[in-house]
Scaffold this motif. Structure first.
Motif, PDB file in Angstrom:
ATOM      1  N   ALA A   1      14.120  -8.918   4.885  1.00  0.00           N
ATOM      2  CA  ALA A   1      14.714  -9.908   3.984  1.00  0.00           C
ATOM      3  C   ALA A   1      14.716 -11.294   4.628  1.00  0.00           C
ATOM      4  O   ALA A   1      14.422 -12.301   3.969  1.00  0.00           O
ATOM      5  N   LEU A   2      15.020 -11.349   5.928  1.00  0.00           N
ATOM      6  CA  LEU A   2      15.056 -12.641   6.618  1.00  0.00           C
ATOM      7  C   LEU A   2      13.649 -13.227   6.740  1.00  0.00           C
ATOM      8  O   LEU A   2      13.462 -14.445   6.664  1.00  0.00           O
ATOM      9  N   GLY A   3      12.657 -12.369   6.910  1.00  0.00           N
ATOM     10  CA  GLY A   3      11.270 -12.836   6.897  1.00  0.00           C
ATOM     11  C   GLY A   3      10.884 -13.373   5.527  1.00  0.00           C
ATOM     12  O   GLY A   3      10.205 -14.401   5.412  1.00  0.00           O
ATOM     13  N   ALA A   4      11.343 -12.686   4.483  1.00  0.00           N
ATOM     14  CA  ALA A   4      11.071 -13.136   3.110  1.00  0.00           C
ATOM     15  C   ALA A   4      11.748 -14.481   2.853  1.00  0.00           C
ATOM     16  O   ALA A   4      11.149 -15.392   2.255  1.00  0.00           O
ATOM     17  N   LEU A   5      12.998 -14.629   3.314  1.00  0.00           N
ATOM     18  CA  LEU A   5      13.712 -15.912   3.190  1.00  0.00           C
ATOM     19  C   LEU A   5      12.916 -17.024   3.858  1.00  0.00           C
ATOM     20  O   LEU A   5      12.771 -18.128   3.317  1.00  0.00           O
ATOM     21  N   HIS A   6      12.431 -16.727   5.053  1.00  0.00           N
ATOM     22  CA  HIS A   6      11.659 -17.697   5.834  1.00  0.00           C
ATOM     23  C   HIS A   6      10.445 -18.177   5.031  1.00  0.00           C
ATOM     24  O   HIS A   6      10.177 -19.377   4.930  1.00  0.00           O
TER      25      HIS A   6
END
Lengths: 343, 343
Positions: free
Chosen positions: A254-259
């Motif tokens: 999810a944090l990679g997707a946010l990035h």
């Protein structure tokens, strides 16, 4: 003058065996009895000599912990809780990192080259749960995660299907309809991913949304870079088919997707709502903060070690294998917060 | 037909002792000899029986690893590298988590209740390095971090003063003059924090900026919430005295500071430039990505285990204690990138 186990038993009005069970953390003692024994222990200042007692019982006081990846925040947090809880029970912990490799997963199961352990906690990625349980025998083993040992060993897990359903339903309740999923791992036969995909699809269907294969993105591992790559694939699709929400199967994804969403100039949650899974510390401090499924990691650690203690200290009880479901809850934060209502 | 160590020695034209040194990973073999022996090993398919050899030599094949916190991303990444490297050398790893507690740090030093280990790697927070080295004896011990055992044991560390100076100089070179520091730990006598503070102050002075006590924020631990709290304290100061840059002593502190800057509506790096320390994976995916000091963590793990192997397998060499400085580099990312020039 130091007190003995018999002194404690006399003071508490119970058998020496019961005191022993309390000291060993066995679950097979009522709360009232446990409390009475604990009071007697405190009053008399009784300090059990665990090392000597283990020696007499043919135990080593050592347990094994086989974890896929220590650098992953979820497993780092979980390993920390497990090691603390083991120490609280005066166990020494042998740690191994498997990277989801079958050979590495077998290492501790067969006693680490003959090294004696009293029990083992393992989160298998490569091996089938039944193989884990049968290979370990007679070593008591507790499995963490979704691979079910079918009654051959104790298991501690969250309800992945229900949790994924809740996460997806939360996105649908915001009015989002183009809800993508990131984190399938078809090549790994990964039970976690399969169960989370199942929960995702069932929530979509219940809301009258037909799951689209294009919205289900596979990854090779569960880290930030995989999430970023999968998000880029989703955003590179046809106009009009671009997702307005993503359920990622781990917080790291999810944090990679946010990035990637930031890099492409999307506003989160306005243009894209995001939900993760694991509630790693990072999810409370990302920008925006991350809505996520929070498994009770402390309870996972406590229950897993309690299961192991029962098998190690009371093998004669022959309790059928336990299948423990640990509670989870959806924690709503900025990535689906105000601004996330579809417009 | 299985080959013996003598077969390998004959094929490579070296002594059995030299083959043993290569197999044990000792550094005291020239690269050429090591290569020749490795070729002979490969050609003959020689597989050393480490468990049996350890037994004959009175070794256990077990090392201890005492880490402050497994849930911290820096130590999680480092522990993962150390465990992998130990496994590569066929060592079993007993892990312990100290939380910087003196009693917990002493646990493995005294052999974990009599349990035999061949050596120990420890990152002490509470104990003085000399106490660590002398308590451990005769157990070989390698210290990680800035506490110097003064020649009583091997140590592996980065040059914290130089690294902190570089990080601060980078912020000054952007034209920032109100450069704050987050991460002092005066109550802990924490060598890391003291050295990073020293590098920070010397960089300011060299640039003609007088360090202000108000800009040096202390924390009770090194996590995101501590960084967020310290950032809030800095922003609650007098107008005109608010920092335009922050050097945080860990990435976690920096990410907490970023979080608070976002919450207060500051633009990073335009209003506030931020530099961290550790280069945890998160720093490559935060918003904005984080400029940070990157220690070569893989090299820390490899050198620490090489030191331990030399002490364990060649105790007769009595090499003076090594003090190894591992390289670091400043990785410039979004939090001090375009937009960070003062205006």
């Amino acid at each position: 003058m130091s007190s003995s186990l018999k002194d404690v038993a006399a003071r508490a009005g119970v058998s020496a065996r019961t005191v022993s069970n309390v000291v060993n953390g066995s679950a097979r003692v009522s709360t009232q009895t446990r409390q009475r024994v604990q009071e007697a222990i405190d009053e008399l200042g009784y300090r059990p000599n665990l090392a000597a007692r283990n020696l007499r019982a043919g135990r080593t006081g050592v347990i094994g912990l086989a974890i896929p990846e220590l650098h992953s925040p979820y497993f780092g947090e979980l390993a920390g809780l497990l090691v603390d809880e083991a120490r609280r029970r005066s166990w020494t912990v042998i740690i191994d990192q498997t990277h989801g490799d079958a050979e590495a997963e077998r290492r501790l199961l067969t006693g680490d080259g003959g090294r004696a352990m009293d029990g083992l906690i393992i989160s298998p990625w490569a091996l089938e749960a039944q193989e884990v349980a049968t290979t370990a025998r007679p070593l008591p083993v507790v499995l963490l995660g979704e691979r079910s040992p079918q009654g051959l060993a104790d298991r501690v897990a969250v309800d992945n299907v229900a949790a994924a359903d809740e996460a997806t339903t939360h996105l649908l309740a915001l009015g989002r309809r183009r809800v993508a999923a990131i984190g399938l791992q078809p090549h790994l036969h990964n039970g976690t991913a399969e169960q989370r995909a199942e929960g995702y699809r069932s929530a979509l269907r219940r809301a009258g949304v037909t799951p689209k294969p294009r919205w289900e993105r596979s990854v090779t591992s569960l880290h930030r870079q995989d999430g970023a790559r999968a998000m880029a694939e989703l955003l590179d699709g046809d106009d009009g088919d671009t997702p307005d929400a993503v359920f990622a199967f781990t917080d790291e994804l999810a944090l990679g997707a946010l990035h990637m969403a930031h890099a492409r100039g999307l506003r989160v949650p306005d243009d894209l709502a995001v939900v993760g899974f694991d509630d790693i510390e990072d999810s409370r401090f990302s920008h925006p903060t991350l809505t996520t499924v929070s498994p009770d990691k402390r309870q996972i650690a406590e229950r897993a070690l309690q299961c192991l203690a029962d098998r190690i200290y009371s093998p004669e009880n022959e309790v059928p294998a336990l299948d423990l479901t640990i509670p989870h809850r959806l924690v709503v934060r900025g990535s689906t917060g105000p601004g996330a209502q579809a417009h």
